[in-house]
Write an enzyme that holds these catalytic residues in place. Structure first.
Site, short mmCIF file in Angstrom:
data_model
loop_
_atom_site.label_atom_id
_atom_site.label_comp_id
_atom_site.label_asym_id
_atom_site.label_seq_id
_atom_site.Cartn_x
_atom_site.Cartn_y
_atom_site.Cartn_z
N LYS A 233 0.85 -1.19 0.00
CA LYS A 233 0.00 0.00 0.00
C LYS A 233 0.88 1.24 0.00
O LYS A 233 1.86 1.32 0.76
CB LYS A 233 -0.88 -0.01 1.26
N THR B 243 -3.44 -5.80 0.38
CA THR B 243 -2.89 -4.46 0.63
C THR B 243 -3.76 -3.71 1.64
O THR B 243 -3.28 -2.85 2.36
CB THR B 243 -2.73 -3.65 -0.67
N ASP B 244 -5.02 -4.07 1.71
CA ASP B 244 -5.90 -3.46 2.71
C ASP B 244 -5.44 -3.84 4.13
O ASP B 244 -5.48 -3.02 5.04
CB ASP B 244 -7.35 -3.89 2.48
N PHE C 192 31.04 30.18 -10.54
CA PHE C 192 31.19 28.98 -11.37
C PHE C 192 32.03 29.37 -12.58
O PHE C 192 31.56 30.05 -13.49
CB PHE C 192 29.81 28.44 -11.80
N ARG D 26 27.14 34.73 -8.45
CA ARG D 26 25.82 34.36 -8.97
C ARG D 26 24.88 34.01 -7.83
O ARG D 26 25.30 33.85 -6.68
CB ARG D 26 25.95 33.16 -9.92
N VAL E 277 28.15 23.67 -7.27
CA VAL E 277 27.24 22.85 -6.47
C VAL E 277 27.98 21.57 -6.05
O VAL E 277 27.88 21.13 -4.90
CB VAL E 277 25.97 22.50 -7.29
N GLN E 278 28.76 21.01 -6.99
CA GLN E 278 29.49 19.76 -6.71
C GLN E 278 30.36 19.90 -5.47
O GLN E 278 30.35 19.04 -4.57
CB GLN E 278 30.38 19.40 -7.92
N ASN F 12 20.01 22.61 -9.63
CA ASN F 12 20.55 23.98 -9.67
C ASN F 12 19.45 24.86 -10.25
O ASN F 12 19.18 24.82 -11.44
CB ASN F 12 21.81 24.00 -10.54
N HIS G 259 18.12 27.87 -11.63
CA HIS G 259 18.77 29.02 -12.25
C HIS G 259 17.93 30.31 -12.15
O HIS G 259 16.70 30.27 -12.26
CB HIS G 259 19.04 28.72 -13.73
O1 LIG Z 1 27.61 24.49 -9.86
C1 LIG Z 1 27.45 24.22 -11.06
N1 LIG Z 1 27.82 23.01 -11.52
C2 LIG Z 1 27.68 22.64 -12.84
O2 LIG Z 1 28.05 21.52 -13.24
C3 LIG Z 1 27.12 23.59 -13.70
N2 LIG Z 1 26.82 23.58 -15.02
C4 LIG Z 1 26.26 24.77 -15.33
O3 LIG Z 1 25.85 25.10 -16.47
N3 LIG Z 1 26.20 25.56 -14.21
C5 LIG Z 1 26.71 24.84 -13.18
N4 LIG Z 1 26.90 25.13 -11.87
#
Ligand SMILES: O=c1[nH]c(=O)c2[nH]c(=O)[nH]c2[nH]1
Length: 296
Positions: free
Chosen positions: A11, A58-59, A160, A177, A228-229, A255, A257
C-alpha cells in the site's frame, strides 16, 4: 514460459496522523506521515497462477500501518519504520523482505503571545523528513534517512568558472551568482541486526537529522561556493563526521537558475553584471547534481 524477475506489492500513500497528549502539562504533540509499505517473498504464484493464498491483502497492510502506529512510538520515524518492517517478516513466513518508506510532514508549534501554544501548529514549508527501511529475513534491517524539499537560496557567495569551454559552450564564467536548490539529502546507516539494535541508542536518529539539517544550511550559507558539486561534497563530509554510525551520505541537488535580464534596450537601463537587480527565475531546464560520499 516467462518467469517473474522481481515483484513487490503493498500500500502506498497511507496518510497517518498521531497525537501525543501529555496528561500532566496538557501539551499535545502531533505527527503526520505518508507511508508506503511493499512486501517481497514467495509471492510469484499470485502473479503467474492467480494464487491469492500467498497474498497479504494491501488493505491488511494499510490496517497494519495504523495498528503499529498505535502500538509503537512514531518518533523517530526510523524506529516506527523498523517496527513495521520487522512485523511483516515475523508474521508471514513466506515474506522475505518488507520495504517501508515514511515521509514526515512538518507541523511546527505556533508561538502565540510569545509562548509556545499547547495544541496549535502551522506548516512552515514543504520540507519533509524521510526514512526508508528494509527488513530482510536473516539479514537484519537497513535504514536510510533523509531531508527532502528544503528550498534554499543565497543571493551571492557563489561562483562557477573554469569549466570546459568548447564549441558547445555559451555559458559565461561567473564569480558572483545566485545559488538556489531544493535539498534532497540522505544518510545510510550501517545495517542493524535486529529491531533491538535500532532501539538501542535511538536518539542517534534525531541527532543525525538535526546535524544534517544544520550542516546543510550552515555550509550553504558560509561556503564561498565554487560549484554545487564542491559545496555538496563539503556538506557530505561534515555529516559523515557528525553521524559516525552512517556509512554513506548522498545529495541530489537541482541547480535552480536565476537569469539576468538585459534591459538596456529600455532607455539604456543597466541591469546586468554588477548592476543586476531584477532576475528571471527559471522553472526548467535545471542542472541536477548528485553524489554519494562514503567513508574511506
Ligand atoms: O555548480 C554548477 N555546476 C555545474 O556543473 C554547472 N553547469 C552549469 O551550467 N552551471 C553549473 N553550476
Amino acid at each position: 514460459m516467462p518467469s517473474i524477475a522481481s515483484a513487490r506489492y503493498g500500500k502506498d500513500n497511507v496518510r497517518v496522523y498521531k497525537v501525543h497528549r501529555d496528561q500532566e502539562t496538557g501539551v499535545q504533540t502531533v505527527t503526520e506521515m505518508t507511508v508506503c509499505c511493499l512486501l517481497e517473498g514467495e509471492i510469484e504464484t499470485s502473479y503467474t497462477e492467480a494464487d491469492n493464498s500467498v497474498v497479504v491483502a494491501t488493505d491488511s497492510i494499510k490496517n497494519t500501518i495504523y495498528i503499529k502506529a498505535k502500538e509503537h512510538p512514531v518518533n523517530p520515524p526510523e524506529l516506527y519504520a523498523a517496527y513495521l518492517t520487522q512485523h511483516f517478516i515475523d508474521t508471514y513466513p513466506h515474506i522475505t523482505s518488507a520495504h517501508v518508506k515514511v515521509i514526515v510532514h512538518r507541523w511546527t508549534r505556533m508561538t502565540v503571545d510569545g509562548a509556545p501554544h499547547p495544541h496549535s501548529f502551522f506548516r512552515d514549508g514543504q520540507e519533509t523528513r524521510n526514512v526508508e527501511a528494509t527488513a530482510t529475513r536473516g539479514a537484519g534491517i537497513t535504514i536510510k534517512s533523509g531531508i527532502v524539499g528544503l528550498l534554499v537560496l543565497k543571493s551571492t557567495g557563489s561562483a562557477f568558472h573554469g569549466f570546459v569551454r568548447d564549441e558547445y559552450t555559451s555559458l559565461p564564467e561567473t564569480w558572483d551568482r545566485i545559488l538556489s536548490t531544493d535539498v534532497d539529502c540522505s544518510w545510510t546507516w550501517a545495517p542493524f541486526a535486529t529491531v533491538a539494535a535500532v532501539v538501542d541508542g535511538v536518539e542517534r536518529f534525531d541527532k543525525a537529522w538535526e546535524s544534517a539539517r544544520a550542516i546543510t544550511m550552515k555550509t550553504f550559507a558560509l561556503d564561498e561556493s565554487a560549484s554545487v558539486q564542491n559545496t555538496m561534497y563539503k556538506m557530505s563530509q561534515q555529516i559523515l563526521d557528525a553521524a559516525p554510525e552512517t556509512a554513506v551520505v548522498g545529495y541530489s541537488l537541482p541547480n535552480k537558475h536565476y537569469f539576468e535580464i538585459d534591459l538596456s534596450w529600455h532607455k539604456g537601463m543597466k541591469n546586468t553584471g554588477k548592476d543586476a537587480e531584477v532576475y528571471a527565475p527559471q522553472s526548467g531546464p535545471n542542472g541536477l547534481i548528485k553524489c554519494e560520499v562514503a567513508r574511506s
